[in-house]
Design a protein around this motif. Structure first.
Motif, short mmCIF file in Angstrom:
data_model
loop_
_atom_site.label_atom_id
_atom_site.label_comp_id
_atom_site.label_asym_id
_atom_site.label_seq_id
_atom_site.Cartn_x
_atom_site.Cartn_y
_atom_site.Cartn_z
N THR A 63 -34.09 37.48 -28.33
CA THR A 63 -33.06 38.03 -27.45
C THR A 63 -32.55 36.90 -26.58
O THR A 63 -33.33 36.20 -25.91
CB THR A 63 -33.61 39.16 -26.57
OG1 THR A 63 -34.08 40.21 -27.41
CG2 THR A 63 -32.54 39.70 -25.64
N GLU A 80 -30.87 43.93 -37.66
CA GLU A 80 -29.80 44.45 -36.80
C GLU A 80 -29.45 43.42 -35.73
O GLU A 80 -30.33 42.83 -35.12
CB GLU A 80 -30.24 45.75 -36.12
CG GLU A 80 -29.14 46.40 -35.30
CD GLU A 80 -29.58 47.70 -34.66
OE1 GLU A 80 -28.81 48.66 -34.71
OE2 GLU A 80 -30.70 47.74 -34.12
N MET A 82 -27.54 43.05 -32.21
CA MET A 82 -27.00 43.81 -31.08
C MET A 82 -26.30 42.86 -30.10
O MET A 82 -26.89 41.86 -29.68
CB MET A 82 -28.11 44.56 -30.35
CG MET A 82 -28.81 45.62 -31.17
SD MET A 82 -27.80 47.07 -31.48
CE MET A 82 -27.61 47.73 -29.82
N ASP A 85 -24.62 46.72 -26.25
CA ASP A 85 -25.06 47.97 -26.89
C ASP A 85 -24.37 48.23 -28.22
O ASP A 85 -24.45 49.34 -28.76
CB ASP A 85 -24.79 49.16 -25.94
CG ASP A 85 -25.60 49.07 -24.66
OD1 ASP A 85 -26.75 48.60 -24.74
OD2 ASP A 85 -25.08 49.46 -23.60
N SER A 87 -23.93 47.47 -32.25
CA SER A 87 -24.72 47.01 -33.38
C SER A 87 -23.82 46.39 -34.46
O SER A 87 -22.75 46.92 -34.77
CB SER A 87 -25.52 48.17 -33.97
OG SER A 87 -26.21 47.77 -35.12
N TYR A 88 -24.29 45.28 -35.02
CA TYR A 88 -23.57 44.61 -36.10
C TYR A 88 -24.55 44.32 -37.23
O TYR A 88 -25.76 44.24 -37.03
CB TYR A 88 -22.95 43.29 -35.62
CG TYR A 88 -21.92 43.47 -34.53
CD1 TYR A 88 -20.60 43.72 -34.85
CD2 TYR A 88 -22.28 43.42 -33.19
CE1 TYR A 88 -19.64 43.90 -33.86
CE2 TYR A 88 -21.34 43.60 -32.19
CZ TYR A 88 -20.02 43.84 -32.53
OH TYR A 88 -19.10 44.03 -31.55
N SER A 90 -25.91 41.93 -40.66
CA SER A 90 -26.19 40.53 -40.94
C SER A 90 -25.06 39.89 -41.75
O SER A 90 -24.29 40.58 -42.41
CB SER A 90 -27.50 40.40 -41.72
OG SER A 90 -28.58 40.97 -41.01
N LYS A 103 -29.15 40.29 -29.17
CA LYS A 103 -30.51 40.65 -29.57
C LYS A 103 -30.58 40.74 -31.09
O LYS A 103 -29.83 41.48 -31.71
CB LYS A 103 -30.93 41.98 -28.96
CG LYS A 103 -32.35 42.39 -29.32
CD LYS A 103 -32.75 43.69 -28.63
CE LYS A 103 -34.19 44.08 -28.98
NZ LYS A 103 -34.59 45.35 -28.31
N GLY A 105 -32.85 41.88 -34.15
CA GLY A 105 -33.97 42.80 -34.36
C GLY A 105 -35.00 42.30 -35.35
O GLY A 105 -34.97 41.15 -35.80
N SER A 314 -16.48 42.98 -35.94
CA SER A 314 -17.17 41.74 -35.57
C SER A 314 -16.20 40.63 -35.17
O SER A 314 -16.61 39.65 -34.54
CB SER A 314 -18.03 41.24 -36.73
OG SER A 314 -17.22 40.79 -37.80
#
Length: 329
Positions: A63, A80, A82, A85, A87-88, A90, A103, A105, A314
């Motif tokens: 992160t 994932e 982030m 808040d 989410s995108y 790979s 962040k 994941g 994105s």
């Protein structure tokens, strides 16, 4: 430029480039990104030099607080992404702004995530490479894994988005190998076991090598040999008969019999397998291994591993993001 502050470093995150070449004779391991394909692809996507430094994250990502606007992307293991808040996925370029939280994941498939940034990560070169070798504490960010509070620089540069992303990979469990220097020390029974058994990657595996668990491979003339230079993918067999595949942070010389060597074309597939997964070996000859590696480099150099970007969230236009930040929306 100061671009990121580490909030959570993840499990094992280091700065890596293509590796340190020409110094094994002096006892320095090559290091470098274990998944060379992911390293090259994320840099190609961002328009970076192919040797630009990236962050290699193992099993679970980091992160990072964003200190300066840049464009990032990930390759290798699926995880994932982030941004605050949102989410995108790979493999796509993402513009991030100062004050946001990035962040990465845990790995959803694969074992190693590669985070690239525009221009690459900026750390001092040591013996011609920015790669980290933690055992000798050289290269990368102070010769170690990342810690909370570290501040990372990037080279920077303007990203030209040509609307493409890295394709997801579909891998099998077959790892192709070439007979090794001491292949003749192993009898028919050991060879049959090697090619007709599953071997599990154990939890003791790391960047130095993958320790495998499976049928014991007994060397008829003993497992000890005079120390010889090691190479990427060498499969050593110590006295307990359990194979060890030597990888990027390997020792520069080894004294165990080497039954085989992993074909370079299959190294990216191998290193993306987490502990607990099983692999099957298939024998090929040197000429086939060389041809497959050549084809792999050609695929990486072309656009074969890319596909059109259809999720335009994105892209994140700079002006729109700045207005959003100012309005506090």
């Amino acid at each position: 430029m100061m671009t990121f502050k580490v909030v959570d470093p993840g499990l094992f995150s280091t700065v890596q480039d293509a590796g340190r070449t020409g110094y094994q004779a002096y006892g320095f391991s090559p290091s470098g990104a274990m998944d060379y394909r992911a390293h090259k692809l994320v840099n190609k996507l961002l328009g970076n030099d192919e040797n630009a430094a990236v962050l290699e994250m193992t099993l679970y990502g980091a992160t990072l607080e964003v200190l300066k606007e840049t464009v990032i992307a990930t390759a290798g293991a699926e995880a994932e992404i982030m941004v605050d808040d949102v989410s995108y996925g790979s493999g796509m370029p993402i513009r991030i702004m100062r004050g946001e939280m990035l962040k990465i994941g845990k790995c959803q498939s694969g074992a190693r995530i590669y985070l690239g940034a525009a221009g690459g990560f900026d750390v001092p070169e040591v013996l011609g490479s920015r790669s980290t070798h933690t055992r000798s504490a050289i290269g990368g960010f102070k010769g170690r894994t990342l810690k909370a509070g570290d501040v990372l620089r990037t080279v920077g540069g303007e990203f030209q988005n040509d609307m493409k992303k890295i394709k997801p990979f579909e891998e099998d469990d077959v790892i192709r190998i070439i007979p090794g220097q001491q292949y003749g020390r192993f009898g028919d029974d050991a060879r049959d076991q090697l090619f007709n058994s599953e071997y599990e990657i154990t939890k003791d595996s790391d960047r130095m090598g993958f320790r495998l668990s499976g049928p014991e491979l007994a060397a008829e003339d003993g497992h000890d040999v005079l120390s010889e230079p090691t190479q990427l993918g060498s499969i050593q067999v110590p006295k307990n008969g359990q194979p060890i595949i030597l990888l990027n942070d390997r020792q520069t010389a080894g004294g165990y019999a080497r039954i085989a060597t992993v074909a370079l074309a299959d190294i990216p597939k191998l290193v993306q397998k987490p502990p607990g997964e099983k692999i099957i070996f298939k024998e090929i000859d040197v000429d086939e291994a060389a041809e497959e590696y050549k084809k792999e480099l050609e695929r990486i150099g072309s656009d074969e591993y890319f596909e059109p970007l259809t999720d335009f969230t994105s892209v994140r236009r700079r002006t729109a993001l700045k207005i959003t930040k100012l309005m506090g929306v």
